[in-house]
Design a protein around this motif. Structure first.
Motif, mmCIF file in Angstrom:
data_model
loop_
_atom_site.group_PDB
_atom_site.id
_atom_site.type_symbol
_atom_site.label_atom_id
_atom_site.label_comp_id
_atom_site.label_asym_id
_atom_site.label_seq_id
_atom_site.Cartn_x
_atom_site.Cartn_y
_atom_site.Cartn_z
ATOM 1 N N GLY A 1 -3.378 -5.666 8.629
ATOM 2 C CA GLY A 1 -3.513 -5.843 7.319
ATOM 3 C C GLY A 1 -5.340 -5.856 8.142
ATOM 4 N N ALA A 2 -6.064 -5.929 9.228
ATOM 5 C CA ALA A 2 -7.541 -5.082 9.251
ATOM 6 C C ALA A 2 -7.237 -3.903 9.356
ATOM 7 C CB ALA A 2 -7.767 -6.089 10.475
ATOM 8 N N THR B 1 0.661 -0.717 -0.276
ATOM 9 C CA THR B 1 0.207 -0.098 -0.056
ATOM 10 C C THR B 1 0.869 1.132 0.127
ATOM 11 O OG1 THR B 1 -1.863 -1.502 1.248
ATOM 12 C CG2 THR B 1 -1.892 1.041 0.576
ATOM 13 N N ASN C 1 -5.160 -1.758 7.514
ATOM 14 C CA ASN C 1 -5.410 -1.108 6.563
ATOM 15 C C ASN C 1 -6.004 -0.820 5.965
ATOM 16 O OD1 ASN C 1 -2.685 -0.036 4.510
ATOM 17 N ND2 ASN C 1 -3.738 -1.803 3.576
ATOM 18 N N ASP C 2 -6.964 -1.765 6.205
ATOM 19 C CA ASP C 2 -8.457 -2.106 5.402
ATOM 20 C C ASP C 2 -9.160 -1.432 6.191
ATOM 21 O OD1 ASP C 2 -7.214 -4.149 3.533
ATOM 22 O OD2 ASP C 2 -8.011 -5.827 4.723
ATOM 23 N N TRP C 3 -9.325 -1.234 7.298
ATOM 24 C CA TRP C 3 -10.825 -0.368 7.939
ATOM 25 C C TRP C 3 -10.236 1.090 7.549
ATOM 26 C CZ3 TRP C 3 -11.027 -4.158 12.267
ATOM 27 C CH2 TRP C 3 -12.248 -5.907 12.176
ATOM 28 N N TRP D 1 -3.307 3.379 6.170
ATOM 29 C CA TRP D 1 -2.074 2.300 6.573
ATOM 30 C C TRP D 1 -1.405 3.087 7.195
ATOM 31 C CZ3 TRP D 1 2.604 5.684 6.027
ATOM 32 C CH2 TRP D 1 2.397 7.164 5.549
#
Length: 484
Positions: free
Chosen positions: A166-167, A46, A169-171, A174
């Motif tokens: 990962g969670a 990302t 970054n998705d929600w 970053w």
């Protein structure tokens, strides 16, 4: 000289009464740095996209942090003698928190890399001397459990770090991987001021060995550079030979200066202290073995067994889950039985599991591989729990911070070696068989052999370490019996 963990009578009443709070503060501070590293690895793609950079450039977001942290462990351990362990620990926590905020606010890749260097500085202050604080607030009959609990939490971090990164970054994006450290860091700073009140003797001599420090840092940095060049292109002799030459020069300057300096960064005599160097060297050997396995198993699971990324991740969870429980059990064993051959036994278990894993890889037996991963994790936990105590007991009390920082540095260097050695061994086997294409496209049988060779060779490195540990403790037993 044997400096054992303090008895209850030698610990201040305040430190003893709040020892578990102090343990929590120290571990959370240290774990923040550990989590941050694994979480950033997940969001590197990302970051590469956001800043329109190449992978070679964005990789420095990780590399700059690791190099800075590792190269400063020993220096920070020495500085703690002047500033005090608790003060330096608190300062490191503050630097880490502020640099985390700056990382999240970075406008370009160069800024982010610069602030990651500052993060590495803060992390080196915290992680390099954290075990010293634990050692000073727990009595001898509780130190094993405290260190075992520490090992359990770090295993949890290795388990949860990538998933949390990962969670997040998705929600949230970053940047929040760095922002999350800020409120937690503020709370920990206030807790540090209130609870980290441990009486300690601070050196009034402010002399610092700058030549030794710079040469040591340069040789550690060059160590990383050499292994990075080897990983990129082992056939480029010029690019590899230049940093190798500079590395040898740095070693020469460091050894020459330290052997003649009246007040060196650290006394080279510790290299002649078998009680200290055996567990430290074994820690490096175990790091090589562990990270070789961690590096090659994803290739094996995907290229040979055809597992998906999710399936590989769930399979690799086995080791940290086992270590969560094994580390606590190891601490209990240390406190209750004080068995001196625990570290030796742990290394032998790791070696045996590695040799059998080579056979399991060739026969493509997933169940056997998982069983051996469990056995290997138990062996590693047995070694790590005892190693921490052996390292801290091997040097005089005034060198405890140095003992901790050198040991931590050795572990990090071992991890770096393990990654590169695994890649080199697999490459040699594949090239020897005439295959020069992508690893995952190699024949499954050939890839199995390559993985087996790497696991067996790096696992076998622990055998001489186990013997050295056994011989050392046998000699110490003879000395103790002769003094009775």
């Amino acid at each position: 000289m044997n400096i054992s963990p303090p008895s209850h009578a030698t610990i201040s009443d305040f430190a003893y009464q709040h020892r578990y709070i102090i343990l929590a503060i120290v571990l959370i501070d240290s774990i923040m740095a550990s989590l941050d590293s694994s979480m950033v690895n997940i969001v590197l793609p990302t970051i590469t996209t956001v800043f329109h950079s190449s992978l070679a450039d964005s990789q420095w977001v990780i590399t700059a942090y690791l190099i800075t942290m590792t190269s400063l462990f020993i220096i920070c351990g020495k500085l703690s003698e002047f500033f005090g362990v608790c003060r330096l620990f608190t300062l490191g926590s503050v630097i880490f928190t502020l640099s985390s905020l700056c990382c999240g606010l970075s406008a370009d890749l160069n800024q982010l890399i610069f602030y990651r260097v500052l993060q590495g500085l803060g992390s080196s202050m915290v992680a390099g001397i954290s075990s010293v604080i634990i050692f000073r607030v727990f009595p001898s009959h509780e130190i094993g459990r405290a260190l075992g609990f520490s090992g359990s939490l770090f295993s949890i971090c290795s388990l949860c770090g990538p998933a949390l990164g990962g969670a997040m970054n998705d929600w949230f994006g970053w940047r929040y991987i760095f922002f999350v450290n800020v409120p937690l860091g503020i709370v920990l700073f206030l807790a540090n001021l209130k609870y980290l009140k441990i009486p300690e003797t601070i050196s009034q001599d402010r002399y610092f060995d700058w030549i030794g420090s710079m040469s040591l840092s340069s040789l550690i940095i060059l160590f990383f550079v050499i292994f990075g060049q080897v990983q990129q292109d082992i056939h480029n002799v010029i690019q590899i030979s230049i940093p190798c030459g500079a590395f040898l020069v740095s070693i020469g300057i460091f050894l020459f200066h330290e052997s003649r300096c009246s007040r060196p960064l650290f006394d080279l005599a510790i290299f002649r202290n078998g009680r200290y160097m055996v567990p430290v060297t074994n820690s490096m050997l175990l790091g090589i073995s562990n990270f070789s396995l961690i590096t090659l198993m994803p290739f094996y699971f995907e290229g040979v067994m055809g597992l998906s990324s999710f399936e590989i991740g769930m399979t690799l969870i086995v080791s940290p889950v086992v270590q969560i429980f094994a580390s606590s059990a190891t601490g209990w064993i240390i406190d209750r039985y004080h068995w001196k051959y625990q570290a030796c036994s742990g290394l032998l278990i790791v070696s045996l599991a590695s040799l059998l894993t080579g056979y399991a890889l060739i026969t493509v037996n997933l169940g056997f591989i998982l069983l051996l991963m469990i056995v290997r994790s138990i062996g590693a936990s047995l070694f790590q729990g005892q190693k921490s105590i052996d390292v801290m007991n091997a040097l005089p009390k005034e060198q405890m911070a140095l003992a901790s920082s050198v040991s931590t540095t050795a572990g990090c260097l071992g991890s770096t070696c393990g990654v590169t050695i695994a890649a080199l061994l697999m490459t040699v086997v594949l090239h020897g068989a005439g295959y020069f294409g992508p690893i995952l496209q190699a024949d499954a049988g050939l890839l199995s052999w390559a993985g087996a060779v790497a696991v067996v060779i790096t696992g076998a490195l622990c055998i001489p370490g186990a013997y050295a540990s056994y011989a050392l403790n046998r000699n110490l037993n003879h000395i103790e019996k002769s003094q009775i």
